[in-house]
Design a protein around this motif. Structure first.
Motif, PDB file in Angstrom:
ATOM      1  N   LEU A 114      50.041   4.795   0.833  1.00 40.78           N
ATOM      2  CA  LEU A 114      50.774   5.836   0.115  1.00 40.78           C
ATOM      3  C   LEU A 114      51.603   5.246  -1.026  1.00 40.78           C
ATOM      4  CD1 LEU A 114      52.002   8.093   3.079  1.00 40.78           C
ATOM      5  CD2 LEU A 114      50.105   8.517   1.502  1.00 40.78           C
ATOM      6  N   ILE A 115      52.276   4.113  -0.749  1.00 42.94           N
ATOM      7  CA  ILE A 115      53.087   3.473  -1.781  1.00 42.94           C
ATOM      8  C   ILE A 115      52.212   2.967  -2.922  1.00 42.94           C
ATOM      9  CG2 ILE A 115      54.571   1.485  -2.271  1.00 42.94           C
ATOM     10  CD1 ILE A 115      55.996   3.770  -0.887  1.00 42.94           C
ATOM     11  N   LYS A 116      51.058   2.412  -2.592  1.00 41.86           N
ATOM     12  CA  LYS A 116      50.137   1.930  -3.625  1.00 41.86           C
ATOM     13  C   LYS A 116      49.628   3.096  -4.480  1.00 41.86           C
ATOM     14  CE  LYS A 116      45.911  -0.862  -4.129  1.00 41.86           C
ATOM     15  NZ  LYS A 116      46.431  -1.890  -5.053  1.00 41.86           N
ATOM     16  N   LEU A 117      49.370   4.227  -3.840  1.00 40.67           N
ATOM     17  CA  LEU A 117      48.917   5.410  -4.579  1.00 40.67           C
ATOM     18  C   LEU A 117      49.988   5.907  -5.544  1.00 40.67           C
ATOM     19  CD1 LEU A 117      47.066   7.488  -1.827  1.00 40.67           C
ATOM     20  CD2 LEU A 117      46.055   6.585  -3.934  1.00 40.67           C
TER      21      LEU A 117
ATOM     22  N   VAL B 203      39.307  -0.435   6.052  1.00 35.53           N
ATOM     23  CA  VAL B 203      38.786   0.937   6.080  1.00 35.53           C
ATOM     24  C   VAL B 203      39.476   1.808   5.030  1.00 35.53           C
ATOM     25  CG1 VAL B 203      38.610   3.036   7.461  1.00 35.53           C
ATOM     26  CG2 VAL B 203      38.070   0.824   8.493  1.00 35.53           C
ATOM     27  N   LEU B 204      40.806   1.773   4.977  1.00 39.41           N
ATOM     28  CA  LEU B 204      41.533   2.595   4.008  1.00 39.41           C
ATOM     29  C   LEU B 204      41.275   2.132   2.574  1.00 39.41           C
ATOM     30  CD1 LEU B 204      44.941   3.226   5.817  1.00 39.41           C
ATOM     31  CD2 LEU B 204      43.252   4.933   5.142  1.00 39.41           C
ATOM     32  N   GLY B 205      41.160   0.814   2.382  1.00 44.36           N
ATOM     33  CA  GLY B 205      40.851   0.303   1.047  1.00 44.36           C
ATOM     34  C   GLY B 205      39.515   0.819   0.543  1.00 44.36           C
TER      35      GLY B 205
ATOM     36  N   GLY C  23      37.504   2.418  -2.758  1.00 42.54           N
ATOM     37  CA  GLY C  23      36.142   1.890  -2.793  1.00 42.54           C
ATOM     38  C   GLY C  23      36.073   0.376  -2.758  1.00 42.54           C
ATOM     39  N   ASP C  24      37.149  -0.290  -2.287  1.00 45.57           N
ATOM     40  CA  ASP C  24      37.176  -1.758  -2.218  1.00 45.57           C
ATOM     41  C   ASP C  24      36.325  -2.245  -1.055  1.00 45.57           C
ATOM     42  OD1 ASP C  24      38.984  -1.849  -4.319  1.00 45.57           O
ATOM     43  OD2 ASP C  24      40.733  -1.765  -2.997  1.00 45.57           O
ATOM     44  N   VAL C  25      35.511  -3.250  -1.339  1.00 47.66           N
ATOM     45  CA  VAL C  25      34.691  -3.886  -0.303  1.00 47.66           C
ATOM     46  C   VAL C  25      34.976  -5.383  -0.335  1.00 47.66           C
ATOM     47  CG1 VAL C  25      32.365  -4.343   0.556  1.00 47.66           C
ATOM     48  CG2 VAL C  25      32.877  -2.147  -0.541  1.00 47.66           C
TER      49      VAL C  25
ATOM     50  N   MET D 248      46.464  -5.798  -6.207  1.00 44.22           N
ATOM     51  CA  MET D 248      45.375  -6.396  -5.429  1.00 44.22           C
ATOM     52  C   MET D 248      44.803  -5.367  -4.460  1.00 44.22           C
ATOM     53  SD  MET D 248      46.989 -10.072  -4.259  1.00 44.22           S
ATOM     54  CE  MET D 248      45.589 -10.392  -3.153  1.00 44.22           C
ATOM     55  N   PRO D 249      43.567  -5.585  -3.980  1.00 47.98           N
ATOM     56  CA  PRO D 249      43.047  -4.733  -2.904  1.00 47.98           C
ATOM     57  C   PRO D 249      43.932  -4.843  -1.670  1.00 47.98           C
ATOM     58  CG  PRO D 249      41.265  -5.988  -3.919  1.00 47.98           C
ATOM     59  CD  PRO D 249      42.550  -6.536  -4.474  1.00 47.98           C
ATOM     60  N   ILE D 250      44.194  -3.727  -1.011  1.00 49.61           N
ATOM     61  CA  ILE D 250      45.098  -3.710   0.127  1.00 49.61           C
ATOM     62  C   ILE D 250      44.602  -4.599   1.260  1.00 49.61           C
ATOM     63  CG2 ILE D 250      44.036  -1.668   1.178  1.00 49.61           C
ATOM     64  CD1 ILE D 250      46.851  -0.764   1.981  1.00 49.61           C
ATOM     65  N   ALA D 251      43.270  -4.720   1.413  1.00 46.67           N
ATOM     66  CA  ALA D 251      42.720  -5.566   2.477  1.00 46.67           C
ATOM     67  C   ALA D 251      43.048  -7.037   2.232  1.00 46.67           C
ATOM     68  CB  ALA D 251      41.203  -5.379   2.579  1.00 46.67           C
ATOM     69  N   ASN D 252      43.023  -7.476   0.968  1.00 45.08           N
ATOM     70  CA  ASN D 252      43.341  -8.873   0.647  1.00 45.08           C
ATOM     71  C   ASN D 252      44.800  -9.192   0.940  1.00 45.08           C
ATOM     72  OD1 ASN D 252      40.794  -8.384  -0.575  1.00 45.08           O
ATOM     73  ND2 ASN D 252      41.112 -10.099  -1.959  1.00 45.08           N
ATOM     74  N   VAL D 253      45.700  -8.275   0.553  1.00 41.40           N
ATOM     75  CA  VAL D 253      47.125  -8.489   0.819  1.00 41.40           C
ATOM     76  C   VAL D 253      47.378  -8.540   2.321  1.00 41.40           C
ATOM     77  CG1 VAL D 253      49.450  -7.618   0.432  1.00 41.40           C
ATOM     78  CG2 VAL D 253      47.719  -7.289  -1.319  1.00 41.40           C
ATOM     79  N   SER D 254      46.740  -7.617   3.048  1.00 39.06           N
ATOM     80  CA  SER D 254      46.907  -7.584   4.500  1.00 39.06           C
ATOM     81  C   SER D 254      46.371  -8.855   5.149  1.00 39.06           C
ATOM     82  CB  SER D 254      46.197  -6.358   5.083  1.00 39.06           C
ATOM     83  OG  SER D 254      46.331  -6.315   6.481  1.00 39.06           O
ATOM     84  N   ALA D 255      45.249  -9.359   4.641  1.00 40.79           N
ATOM     85  CA  ALA D 255      44.663 -10.580   5.202  1.00 40.79           C
ATOM     86  C   ALA D 255      45.578 -11.783   4.988  1.00 40.79           C
ATOM     87  CB  ALA D 255      43.298 -10.841   4.567  1.00 40.79           C
ATOM     88  N   ILE D 256      46.147 -11.900   3.795  1.00 36.92           N
ATOM     89  CA  ILE D 256      47.096 -12.994   3.526  1.00 36.92           C
ATOM     90  C   ILE D 256      48.312 -12.868   4.445  1.00 36.92           C
ATOM     91  CG2 ILE D 256      48.667 -13.983   1.802  1.00 36.92           C
ATOM     92  CD1 ILE D 256      46.597 -13.217  -0.334  1.00 36.92           C
TER      93      ILE D 256
END
Length: 304
Positions: free
Chosen positions: A27-30, A252-254, A259-261, A94-102
């Motif tokens: 939501l914040i990213k949006l 999943v949300l990304g 459309g981030d993969v 950045m893609p949310i998945a990348n930030v979460s992974a870091i």
């Protein structure tokens, strides 16, 4: 049977906490696509502060306000500010998945920092796991010939501030009420946003943006609450590894929202970080259990 039920509740709370935090980040990213960072922090912080203040006054906790007037709470707040500002800078670019992974490097960083700054014993196995985990983060960050991407560095630096915050939290006096610490944090984040806004132009938020920020503020407080309940309900060794479900939610949300993969290197790096984090946590729990067994044996011998 009661232990099984407690662990089940703890696992549910941990998974729910991760889901709530990732939805909040989404939501914040949006909303960042139309509002500057300072304005977002002010609005979200103010709403969170009003909500938590209502709970504080309703429970009579405000009478203990002197408890938060110590340097550990102050240093924890500094860590929270640094972590939030840098994390949002990375999240917005950045893609949310990348930030979460870091972000999954935090348990490893906490173990390393506890060994360096608190002189906690860490054996070669856990140091090896920490080193391998950092290699996994490098795969996610993927430095180019010219160096690291600034957004990835910001995400990594924010995890350093989170580690500092968590270590300071461990050193806080047990009598400091959690609700008051959350209230201080919300107030500090509002002030931080106001400071950043000095160099920003604030547009008038639309009704949709107000609704998103209101939902994000509520979810943020729910995330704090469910994460605390997760640790209180179940055994830490059982519940804590489920923190990594946050990566799945982020992927999943990304994909659904932007459309981030994630590419292969990001996925491999994420798996490495998760695996080393789980191993380190399990190792710490096993060592703690051995210490408790030795202490119990010593007590029983002395009483005999």
């Amino acid at each position: 049977m009661p232990a099984l039920a407690d662990n089940s509740r703890g696992i549910i709370m941990m998974v729910l906490s991760n889901l709530v935090f990732i939805i909040n980040d989404t939501l914040i990213k949006l909303v960042s696509e139309g509002l500057p960072t300072g304005q977002i922090l002010v609005i979200r912080g103010a709403i969170s502060f009003l909500l938590i203040s209502a709970v504080v006054f309703a429970t009579g906790m405000h009478r203990q306000w002197r408890a938060v007037c110590n340097r550990m709470v102050a240093w924890r707040t500094v860590g929270e500010i640094g972590a939030t500002v840098l994390y949002l800078y990375a999240l917005f670019n950045m893609p949310i998945a990348n930030v979460s992974a870091i972000g999954q490097i935090v348990p490893l960083m906490t173990t390393a920092a506890a060994a360096i700054f608190l002189a906690e014993p860490v054996g070669w196995r856990r140091w090896t796991a920490i080193a391998v985990g950092f290699l996994g983060v490098l795969l996610i960050m993927r430095p180019s010939v010219s160096g690291f991407d600034m957004f990835s560095l910001a995400a990594f630096a924010s995890m350093g501030f989170i580690t500092m915050r968590d270590l300071v939290t461990r050193e806080m006096p047990s009598g400091v009420p959690t609700l008051l610490v959350v209230a201080v944090t919300a107030a500090a984040m509002t002030a931080t946003g106001a400071t950043l806004s000095l160099v920003e132009n604030w547009p008038v938020p639309s009704l949709k943006q107000w609704a998103i920020l209101g939902a994000a503020s509520t979810l943020l407080l729910c995330g704090y609450g469910t994460s605390i309940m997760a640790m209180r309900f179940g055994a830490m060794a059982v519940v804590a590894p489920f923190r990594y479900t946050g990566i799945l939610f982020a992927v999943v949300l990304g994909f659904l929202v932007w459309g981030d993969v994630p590419n292969v290197l990001t996925l491999v790096g994420t798996l490495i970080v998760v695996a080393t984090g789980v191993y380190t946590f399990r190792r710490e729990m096993r060592l703690a259990q051995q210490v408790r067994s030795i202490e119990a044996s010593a007590v029983s011998r002395s009483s005999a």
